[in-house]
Design an enzyme around this catalytic site. Structure first.
Site, PDB file in Angstrom:
ATOM      1  N   ARG A 184       0.840  -1.246   0.105  1.00  0.00           N
ATOM      2  CA  ARG A 184      -0.001   0.043   0.072  1.00  0.00           C
ATOM      3  C   ARG A 184       0.775   1.118  -0.163  1.00  0.00           C
ATOM      4  NH1 ARG A 184      -2.691  -3.199   3.935  1.00  0.00           N
ATOM      5  NH2 ARG A 184      -4.608  -4.154   3.042  1.00  0.00           N
ATOM      6  N   LYS A 186       3.980  12.266 -10.528  1.00  0.00           N
ATOM      7  CA  LYS A 186       3.371  11.322 -11.464  1.00  0.00           C
ATOM      8  C   LYS A 186       3.971   9.855 -11.818  1.00  0.00           C
ATOM      9  CE  LYS A 186       0.798  14.753 -13.972  1.00  0.00           C
ATOM     10  NZ  LYS A 186       0.625  15.254 -15.299  1.00  0.00           N
ATOM     11  N   GLU A 198      12.280  19.978 -22.907  1.00  0.00           N
ATOM     12  CA  GLU A 198      11.755  20.315 -21.821  1.00  0.00           C
ATOM     13  C   GLU A 198      12.259  21.509 -21.108  1.00  0.00           C
ATOM     14  OE1 GLU A 198       8.893  18.662 -21.131  1.00  0.00           O
ATOM     15  OE2 GLU A 198       9.087  16.813 -22.308  1.00  0.00           O
ATOM     16  N   LYS A 245       9.625  23.638 -12.156  1.00  0.00           N
ATOM     17  CA  LYS A 245       8.736  22.582 -12.046  1.00  0.00           C
ATOM     18  C   LYS A 245       8.329  22.580 -10.629  1.00  0.00           C
ATOM     19  CE  LYS A 245       7.124  18.044 -13.218  1.00  0.00           C
ATOM     20  NZ  LYS A 245       6.996  16.930 -13.932  1.00  0.00           N
ATOM     21  N   GLU A 274      -3.022  18.679 -10.993  1.00  0.00           N
ATOM     22  CA  GLU A 274      -3.237  19.327 -12.311  1.00  0.00           C
ATOM     23  C   GLU A 274      -4.700  19.918 -12.340  1.00  0.00           C
ATOM     24  OE1 GLU A 274      -1.209  17.461 -15.427  1.00  0.00           O
ATOM     25  OE2 GLU A 274      -2.641  18.189 -16.984  1.00  0.00           O
ATOM     26  N   ARG A 332      -0.728  23.366 -13.021  1.00  0.00           N
ATOM     27  CA  ARG A 332       0.263  22.423 -13.319  1.00  0.00           C
ATOM     28  C   ARG A 332      -0.060  22.245 -14.931  1.00  0.00           C
ATOM     29  NH1 ARG A 332       2.324  16.923 -10.288  1.00  0.00           N
ATOM     30  NH2 ARG A 332       3.667  16.203 -11.744  1.00  0.00           N
ATOM     31  N   ASN A 364       2.194  21.288 -19.695  1.00  0.00           N
ATOM     32  CA  ASN A 364       1.959  20.640 -20.927  1.00  0.00           C
ATOM     33  C   ASN A 364       1.942  21.427 -22.262  1.00  0.00           C
ATOM     34  OD1 ASN A 364       1.013  18.249 -19.466  1.00  0.00           O
ATOM     35  ND2 ASN A 364      -1.082  19.029 -19.138  1.00  0.00           N
ATOM     36  N   HIS A 416       2.394  19.815 -25.730  1.00  0.00           N
ATOM     37  CA  HIS A 416       2.294  18.515 -25.344  1.00  0.00           C
ATOM     38  C   HIS A 416       0.895  17.801 -26.131  1.00  0.00           C
ATOM     39  CE1 HIS A 416       5.371  18.517 -22.529  1.00  0.00           C
ATOM     40  NE2 HIS A 416       5.430  17.293 -22.284  1.00  0.00           N
ATOM     41  N   HIS A 474       1.606  15.226 -28.709  1.00  0.00           N
ATOM     42  CA  HIS A 474       1.391  13.685 -28.389  1.00  0.00           C
ATOM     43  C   HIS A 474       0.600  13.507 -29.776  1.00  0.00           C
ATOM     44  CE1 HIS A 474       1.029  13.588 -23.821  1.00  0.00           C
ATOM     45  NE2 HIS A 474       1.878  12.704 -24.343  1.00  0.00           N
ATOM     46  N   HIS A 511      10.453  11.798 -27.738  1.00  0.00           N
ATOM     47  CA  HIS A 511       9.336  12.404 -27.074  1.00  0.00           C
ATOM     48  C   HIS A 511       9.611  14.125 -27.084  1.00  0.00           C
ATOM     49  CE1 HIS A 511       6.195  13.603 -24.054  1.00  0.00           C
ATOM     50  NE2 HIS A 511       7.296  13.918 -23.508  1.00  0.00           N
TER      51      HIS A 511
HETATM   52  P1  NAD Z   1      13.962   6.396 -20.919  1.00  0.00           P
HETATM   53  O1  NAD Z   1      13.614   6.145 -19.733  1.00  0.00           O
HETATM   54  O2  NAD Z   1      13.251   5.437 -21.911  1.00  0.00           O
HETATM   55  O3  NAD Z   1      15.539   6.382 -21.240  1.00  0.00           O
HETATM   56  C1  NAD Z   1      15.818   6.523 -22.788  1.00  0.00           C
HETATM   57  C2  NAD Z   1      17.069   5.922 -23.096  1.00  0.00           C
HETATM   58  O4  NAD Z   1      18.156   6.106 -22.350  1.00  0.00           O
HETATM   59  C3  NAD Z   1      16.958   4.402 -22.559  1.00  0.00           C
HETATM   60  O5  NAD Z   1      17.158   3.550 -23.453  1.00  0.00           O
HETATM   61  C4  NAD Z   1      17.777   4.483 -21.451  1.00  0.00           C
HETATM   62  O6  NAD Z   1      18.339   3.002 -21.279  1.00  0.00           O
HETATM   63  C5  NAD Z   1      18.948   5.245 -21.982  1.00  0.00           C
HETATM   64  N1  NAD Z   1      19.805   5.792 -20.616  1.00  0.00           N
HETATM   65  C6  NAD Z   1      19.053   6.458 -19.516  1.00  0.00           C
HETATM   66  N2  NAD Z   1      19.935   7.029 -19.009  1.00  0.00           N
HETATM   67  C7  NAD Z   1      21.319   6.862 -19.523  1.00  0.00           C
HETATM   68  C8  NAD Z   1      22.564   7.190 -19.400  1.00  0.00           C
HETATM   69  N3  NAD Z   1      22.906   8.090 -18.378  1.00  0.00           N
HETATM   70  N4  NAD Z   1      23.446   6.899 -20.202  1.00  0.00           N
HETATM   71  C9  NAD Z   1      23.155   6.084 -21.280  1.00  0.00           C
HETATM   72  N5  NAD Z   1      21.885   5.699 -21.783  1.00  0.00           N
HETATM   73  C10 NAD Z   1      20.960   6.139 -20.686  1.00  0.00           C
HETATM   74  O7  NAD Z   1      13.139   7.770 -21.577  1.00  0.00           O
HETATM   75  P2  NAD Z   1      13.043   9.283 -20.902  1.00  0.00           P
HETATM   76  O8  NAD Z   1      13.139  10.039 -22.139  1.00  0.00           O
HETATM   77  O9  NAD Z   1      14.056   9.440 -19.860  1.00  0.00           O
HETATM   78  O10 NAD Z   1      11.453   9.158 -20.580  1.00  0.00           O
HETATM   79  C11 NAD Z   1      10.455   8.854 -20.982  1.00  0.00           C
HETATM   80  C12 NAD Z   1       9.454   8.302 -20.155  1.00  0.00           C
HETATM   81  O11 NAD Z   1       9.219   9.471 -19.188  1.00  0.00           O
HETATM   82  C13 NAD Z   1       8.086   8.314 -21.025  1.00  0.00           C
HETATM   83  O12 NAD Z   1       7.399   6.757 -20.776  1.00  0.00           O
HETATM   84  C14 NAD Z   1       7.428   9.454 -20.553  1.00  0.00           C
HETATM   85  O13 NAD Z   1       5.732   9.170 -20.412  1.00  0.00           O
HETATM   86  C15 NAD Z   1       7.802   9.751 -19.008  1.00  0.00           C
HETATM   87  N6  NAD Z   1       7.543  10.805 -18.492  1.00  0.00           N
HETATM   88  C16 NAD Z   1       7.054  11.107 -17.330  1.00  0.00           C
HETATM   89  C17 NAD Z   1       6.808  12.296 -16.589  1.00  0.00           C
HETATM   90  C18 NAD Z   1       6.313  12.346 -15.027  1.00  0.00           C
HETATM   91  O14 NAD Z   1       5.894  13.382 -14.845  1.00  0.00           O
HETATM   92  N7  NAD Z   1       6.097  11.306 -14.517  1.00  0.00           N
HETATM   93  C19 NAD Z   1       7.180  13.434 -17.225  1.00  0.00           C
HETATM   94  C20 NAD Z   1       7.400  13.312 -18.563  1.00  0.00           C
HETATM   95  C21 NAD Z   1       7.755  12.070 -19.145  1.00  0.00           C
END
Ligand code: NAD
Length: 368
Positions: free
Chosen positions: A121, A143, A185, A227, A237, A241, A245, A248, A252, A267
């Site tokens: 939990r 999130k 971002e 942020k 949100e 918040r 976006n 976005h 998206h 992304h």
């Molecule tokens: P990711 O986590 O897939 O990482 C991208 C790639 O980089 C992966 O292949 C990973 O193995 C590699 N990698 C990571 N760190 C590394 C490093 N230091 N050296 C070498 N390689 C490395 O992608 P991301 O862009 O970090 O995150 C995207 C995700 O984040 C999406 O799923 C999105 O929905 C989510 N997201 C969440 C929020 C939130 O508020 N929770 C906000 C924005 C995005």
């Protein structure tokens, strides 16, 4: 090293620590948060590159540690991986006084955060973000989510981390496209509410997009400050918040039209293009001076990010519009967009006329 406190009415305050060489001291910071056991959740790429340094630091601080690595990529934000991770936490015998550590990008942070929210939990978790996107965006704000075949981030929870350690040095191993993607971002934060920051990003700060550690450090600090201020005011949100976006809803729609699987556009690249479109649409509606949109476009392009639909692919205006209206930020069929009155002056625009967005998309090169 800089410590940015994050606080809000609905959650326990926590610190985001930004600096260099933080993995080496992570154990000392995490040890007081646990009774002596932790599981690091990572992906295989990051676990190989940075897992051993973090595990050593934790063990040296007397914390018993094991690493659970999921496959890299969005595909790991699934029920199957969530179940596997939860099972590994049970197998490791973590109790409610232990912590989970998320070492990775947004994928790992979202998955590990949701696992921590559900396990017994809810147990505490620490974010050690290793992508620029995760450092400036996903690791802060609480999130967490996985995807389902019906869409991204549809199953999740708000679960704030107990601590965030953003080590600039881990970005040295990040592929250039991932740095650029996170940079989108960063630019977005300036465009939303901080014109002087955007000026810096357009000038000396621009080196960050190419991986310069000093520029990256300030970009991460300022982004986290922005942020965390927004999240502190509006965790769930209900209002402000939504400004985060910016870019976005357009972004998206473009990502979905291209199909996430192909990963034709990272992304952040979609967000950058979305920001350029949101500003140009704001100009079209007489809300924003054209010079601001042109300047934003020039700065985004100089970072190697796309600003025009034609750079991403070929799209139908109706297809994009339908995807924009289907975005979970749409309310009651009306289009809600984040628009801008200028650089640093974003606002939530409700009830935006879909017909005018359609015309705009056609002007931008989408097929009628
Ligand atoms: P990711 O986590 O897939 O990482 C991208 C790639 O980089 C992966 O292949 C990973 O193995 C590699 N990698 C990571 N760190 C590394 C490093 N230091 N050296 C070498 N390689 C490395 O992608 P991301 O862009 O970090 O995150 C995207 C995700 O984040 C999406 O799923 C999105 O929905 C989510 N997201 C969440 C929020 C939130 O508020 N929770 C906000 C924005 C995005």
């Amino acid at each position: 090293m800089t410590i940015i406190p994050v606080s809000g009415q609905a959650f326990a305050p926590y610190d985001v620590v930004v600096g260099r060489g933080l993995l080496a001291s992570a154990g000392e910071r995490i040890a007081p948060l646990t009774r002596g056991r932790t599981v690091i959740i990572s992906d295989r790429t990051v676990a190989d590159l940075h897992g051993p340094a973090l595990a050593r630091s934790l063990e040296a601080a007397g914390v018993q540690t094991q690493i659970v690595a999921v496959p890299p990529g969005e595909g790991s934000k699934s029920f199957a991986e969530l179940e596997r991770v939860l099972d590994r936490l049970l197998e490791a015998g973590l109790d409610r006084k232990d912590v989970v550590v998320a070492l990775g990008g947004g994928v790992v942070g979202d998955l590990a955060g949701l696992a921590a929210a559900l396990y017994m939990r809810g147990i505490d978790f620490v974010q050690v973000p290793t992508t620029l996107l995760a450092q400036v965006d996903s690791s802060v704000g609480g999130k967490t989510a996985i995807d389902t075949p019906r869409g991204k981030n549809l199953v999740g929870a708000f679960h704030q981390p107990r601590l965030v350690l953003a080590d600039i040095d881990v970005l040295a191993t990040l592929p250039a496209q991932q740095v650029r993607s996170g940079w989108a971002e960063v630019l977005k934060h300036g465009l939303i509410c901080d014109a002087p920051f955007f000026d810096w990003l357009a000038g000396p700060g621009a080196a960050g997009a190419k991986g310069d550690p000093a520029a990256l450090e300030w970009a991460v600090i300022r982004s986290v400050e922005i942020k965390s201020a927004v999240v502190g005011e509006d965790e769930k949100e209900a209002g402000r918040r939504a400004l985060l976006n910016l870019g976005h809803t357009f972004g998206h729609a473009i990502e979905t039209a291209l199909g996430f699987e192909e990963a034709a556009l990272a992304h952040g690249e979609a967000v950058a293009l979305g920001c350029a479109l949101a500003l140009r649409y704001s100009v079209r509606e007489g809300l924003c001076p054209a010079a601001d949109a042109e300047r934003a476009e020039a700065v985004i392009a100089a970072a190697g990010l796309p600003t025009r639909l034609s750079q991403a692919g070929t799209f139908g205006a109706d297809q994009l519009l339908a995807l924009m209206a289907g975005d979970k930020k749409a309310e009651g069929g009306a289009l809600t967009l984040i628009l801008a009155r200028g650089i640093g002056q974003a606002f939530v625009a409700k009830g935006v006329d879909a017909a005018s967005v359609r015309s705009f998309l056609i002007e931008e090169g989408a097929k009628a």
